[in-house]
Scaffold this active site. Structure first.
Site: not given
Length: 399
Positions: A121, A134, A141, A145, A148, A196-197, A228, A250-252, A329, A372
């Protein structure tokens, strides 16, 4: 058809995944994603002499990346007699669009399909002063996470450079932005924040972004592109040196316990190691700050103490930073809830008072699952047991 083991480029984290390698059914070669040198070599391999290949390669480059043309017969400075030769051997591809959706807020999402039947996507987010695409880098992936939706998918394979740049080309098609020109664009920014990373598909991401940044082609400035990462520390320096775009992390979470849970790659590359890599990132300064993405999860990472610790960590490493606070989200079956608006506002206020910008991102495209953390092929529906099995498998592979 054959099956091969694919390893992540860069000699790190060898996470083998099956990859089905399938040439186009019609036998033609897709020119999209080839560098100038690769384009010239491909023409020579097809039978042109070096002088002809150099000239035709230059012409094809212009038509493909500056004019957005996919039909060889419309390339008017290439002799008509050569058109059938090109049509027989080559194609200038685009991802196939399975579904295109438009949110009530104007966000657009495309479900795309590759030649070998893999779905991924991309999302376009229009704003008053910019338009951001995006872009995905993988089918599925590598990571898991926990907050996600994309992380629940198995990694099928890396996207090729052509499939990555093809997303940008398709968006330009949809927005009517050919020929390429620096002024008046709707698509002004790119974020490598889709499925994906990116740093686990480094070579293809790098090669695709070089095509996007080429001044004779798509001509998008590196200052308009953000990559990212969830924290693949060994690849961050290479990303700065070889790509040079803006960095988002992406700390979070600010404690090992919480980040190990919600961003499990933290078990391999911890917070302190990650922040040191950010401090060493080439080109980072107050004019090009590193963005730290922080999804707001109720009663998990949103306390006043978390906010103060975040300020302390960023100041400890003297980082030119901005914190992007992201209201969580939701998606079907997830175990987390979004922090309350009051809690998010309080969290933001503490960071601002610590001298660091901490805007709250306005959720976009929630009604079409384009926000996101929500990107996931709609064609894949699996059980909770299967999702848990995948998470365990990914963690075991990463070590």
């Amino acid at each position: 058809m054959q099956t091969a083991l694919m390893q992540i480029p860069g000699g790190i984290d060898p996470v083998p995944v099956p990859r089905t390698i399938t040439p186009r059914e019609d036998g033609r070669i897709d020119l999209l994603g080839l560098t100038r040198e690769e384009l010239r070599a491909t023409l020579i391999a097809a039978g042109l002499d070096a002088k002809q290949a150099k000239l035709r390669g230059k012409q094809l480059w212009h038509w493909i990346y500056n004019r957005g043309t996919t039909d060889f017969t419309l390339m008017t400075d290439i002799a008509k007699a050569m058109h059938p030769w090109l049509v027989e051997r080559f194609v200038v591809g685009r991802p196939a669009v399975v579904e295109a959706q438009v949110s009530t807020d104007g966000t657009r999402k495309w479900l795309l399909r590759s030649d070998d039947g893999q779905d991924y996507e991309m999302v376009f987010i229009p704003d008053a002063d910019r338009g951001t695409l995006c872009v995905s880098s993988q089918v599925g992936c590598t990571l898991n996470c926990r907050f996600c939706y994309t992380g629940t998918m198995k990694l099928v394979r890396n996207l090729t450079a052509g499939e990555i740049v093809g997303q940008v080309m398709l968006a330009r098609d949809a927005l009517g932005e050919w020929p390429s020109q620096p002024e008046g664009r709707m698509l002004t920014n790119i974020v490598m924040m889709g499925m994906g990373e990116p740093l686990y598909n480094f070579d293809n991401v790098r090669d695709a972004l070089k095509l996007v940044m080429d001044g004779d082609g798509l001509a998008l400035s590196k200052r308009r592109i953000t990559l990212s990462t969830s924290g693949v520390v060994p690849m961050m320096a290479r990303a700065g040196a070889e790509i040079g775009v803006n960095l988002a992390v992406s700390l979070h979470a600010v404690t090992k316990e919480v980040r190990d849970e919600i961003v499990p790659v933290n078990k391999k590359y911890g917070i302190e190691e990650l922040l040191q890599a950010c401090a060493d990132y080439p080109g980072a300064n107050n004019a090009r700050r590193i963005t730290f993405e922080y999804v707001m999860l109720r009663d998990k990472n949103d306390s006043d103490d978390d906010a103060r610790e975040l300020v302390r960590l960023l100041k400890k490493y003297d980082l030119p930073a901005k914190v992007n606070l992201i209201p969580f989200n939701p998606w079907p079956g997830v175990a987390y809830e979004c922090s309350t608006p009051e809690r998010i506002a309080r969290f933001s206020d503490i960071i601002f008072k610590g001298g660091i910008s901490a805007p709250v991102r306005t959720p976009r495209g929630r009604d079409i699952m384009a926000a996101c953390g929500q990107l996931k092929s709609a064609s894949e529906k699996v059980s909770r047991a299967e999702l848990d099995r995948r998470a365990e498998e990914k963690q075991a592979a990463l070590g």
